[in-house]
Design a protein around this motif. Structure first.
Motif, short mmCIF file in Angstrom:
data_model
loop_
_atom_site.label_atom_id
_atom_site.label_comp_id
_atom_site.label_asym_id
_atom_site.label_seq_id
_atom_site.Cartn_x
_atom_site.Cartn_y
_atom_site.Cartn_z
N ARG A 15 79.60 -3.85 122.51
CA ARG A 15 80.83 -4.63 122.64
C ARG A 15 80.50 -6.01 123.21
N ILE A 16 80.89 -7.03 122.46
CA ILE A 16 80.70 -8.42 122.87
C ILE A 16 82.05 -9.01 123.25
N VAL A 17 82.13 -9.59 124.43
CA VAL A 17 83.36 -10.25 124.86
C VAL A 17 83.58 -11.49 124.00
N ALA A 18 84.80 -11.63 123.47
CA ALA A 18 85.10 -12.75 122.56
C ALA A 18 85.00 -14.10 123.26
N GLY A 19 85.40 -14.16 124.52
CA GLY A 19 85.27 -15.43 125.22
C GLY A 19 86.22 -15.58 126.38
N GLU A 20 85.91 -16.56 127.21
CA GLU A 20 86.68 -16.82 128.42
C GLU A 20 87.51 -18.09 128.34
N GLN A 21 87.57 -18.68 127.14
CA GLN A 21 88.40 -19.87 126.97
C GLN A 21 89.86 -19.43 126.77
N PRO A 22 90.82 -20.35 126.97
CA PRO A 22 92.24 -19.97 126.94
C PRO A 22 92.67 -19.37 125.60
N ASP A 44 79.65 -6.70 129.80
CA ASP A 44 80.78 -7.32 130.48
C ASP A 44 80.52 -8.77 130.87
N TYR A 45 79.63 -9.42 130.16
CA TYR A 45 79.33 -10.82 130.46
C TYR A 45 79.22 -11.60 129.15
N GLY A 46 79.48 -12.89 129.25
CA GLY A 46 79.22 -13.80 128.14
C GLY A 46 80.43 -14.59 127.72
N CYS A 61 78.69 0.75 130.55
CA CYS A 61 78.75 -0.67 130.93
C CYS A 61 77.34 -1.17 131.26
N HIS A 62 77.07 -2.40 130.86
CA HIS A 62 75.70 -2.91 131.03
C HIS A 62 75.30 -3.01 132.50
N PHE A 63 76.29 -3.20 133.38
CA PHE A 63 75.97 -3.37 134.80
C PHE A 63 75.59 -2.05 135.47
N HIS A 64 75.70 -0.93 134.76
CA HIS A 64 75.27 0.36 135.30
C HIS A 64 73.82 0.67 134.99
N VAL A 92 80.92 -5.10 117.94
CA VAL A 92 82.38 -4.99 118.03
C VAL A 92 82.85 -5.88 119.17
N THR A 93 84.15 -6.13 119.20
CA THR A 93 84.72 -6.89 120.31
C THR A 93 85.85 -6.07 120.93
N GLU A 94 86.70 -6.71 121.71
CA GLU A 94 87.78 -6.00 122.41
C GLU A 94 88.85 -7.00 122.83
N ASN A 95 90.06 -6.50 123.03
CA ASN A 95 91.11 -7.33 123.64
C ASN A 95 90.84 -7.36 125.15
N PHE A 96 89.90 -8.22 125.52
CA PHE A 96 89.36 -8.25 126.88
C PHE A 96 88.99 -9.68 127.22
#
Length: 276
Positions: free
Chosen positions: A130-137, A95-97, A63-66, A166-170
């Motif tokens: 791993r890139i987070v796909a997004g925080e929108q609904p 874990d951000y973005g 994880c990037h925060f480590h 890559v992404t994730e169901n996150f």
């Protein structure tokens, strides 16, 4: 063999790798900032590859925060630690973005920030980021389109450095099977996703794993626990059976985030995986 595909995410050891450096969007300064959450430093990140290899793991996801530092010197040391331990740095997990954000200023800034982490991934020897796909609904069509555009932009930068996106169901945009599928459908064939057992809604767990397994970069094997705090072995076996049925052969990362001894918790999950 499953034993040759075992991995952990550094999240499974988040209470012993020192301070967590959480990235967040500062709405006042319009930039990324860091919130530091104190945690015990029982093991340095540079020592984790050797320790993981000693415990029979073949891959790691960090994880990037480590990351206590992102200087070129530190990243060279981290890359060398993986080489010395003969273990694969499979994924750098950022874990951000919010690349799906309708706020053009934030989205552009987050893409720049993530591009910097693509470079960090390359320098430290990670195969993928791993890139987070997004925080929108979930189900937001325009947000899905924005996400796809940003992922393709990041792919172009990463390809030049030999790193896979890559992404994730996150997080929210991929929180349902339908919305996760829509995100994946915006990308060219061959684009991969991490499949996290714990992020799937109960009623979508089996169908979600069946969907994601053929597209998987890695599996985040997070089991459920019963009311007594015991690992639900029957439920876990059902989820692992789907991987077997789909001939999924990617690394399987043990995800442990309960109280108690972290290595003992990881080992218990690991043994359940090996049984199946």
């Amino acid at each position: 063999m499953l034993a040759n595909r075992l991995s952990i995410s550094s999240w499974s050891l988040h209470r012993c790798l020192g301070p967590l450096r959480w990235t967040y969007w500062n709405t006042e300064t319009k930039r990324q900032d860091t919130h530091i959450q104190d945690q015990p430093q029982e093991l340095e990140l540079l020592a984790l590859p050797q320790e993981a290899a000693r415990r029979g793991l073949r891959y790691l996801e960090l994880c990037h925060f480590h990351f206590p530092s992102t200087t070129d010197e530190y990243l060279r040391e981290l890359k060398q630690a993986f080489l010395a331990a003969d273990i694969v740095f499979h994924t750098l997990l950022v874990d951000y973005g919010d690349i799906s954000s309708p706020d053009e200023e934030r989205r552009a800034s987050d893409i720049r920030y993530l591009t910097e982490w693509v470079e960090i991934a390359a320098k430290s020897g990670a195969r993928a980021i791993r890139i987070v796909a997004g925080e929108q609904p979930a189900g937001d069509v325009e947000a899905t389109q924005r996400c796809g555009e940003a992922l393709r932009q990041l792919q172009q930068a990463a390809a030049q450095l030999g790193v896979e996106i890559v992404t994730e169901n996150f997080r929210e945009l991929t929180s349902t099977l339908e919305s996760w599928t829509r995100v994946m459908d915006t990308m060219e064939p061959g684009f991969r996703t991490i499949v996290d057992f714990g992020n799937l809604h109960f009623e979508e767990k089996l169908s979600g794993i069946a969907y994601g397994a053929p597209l998987a970069h890695s599996i985040h094997a997070k089991p459920a626990y019963d009311e007594n705090g015991e690992l639900d072995t029957e439920d876990f076996a059902r989820l692992l059976a789907v991987l077997r049925e789909t001939n999924c052969d990617v690394p399987i990362s043990v995800i442990f985030d309960r109280e108690g001894d972290m290595w003992a918790g990881i080992e218990k999950i690991k043994q359940e995986i090996l049984k199946n």
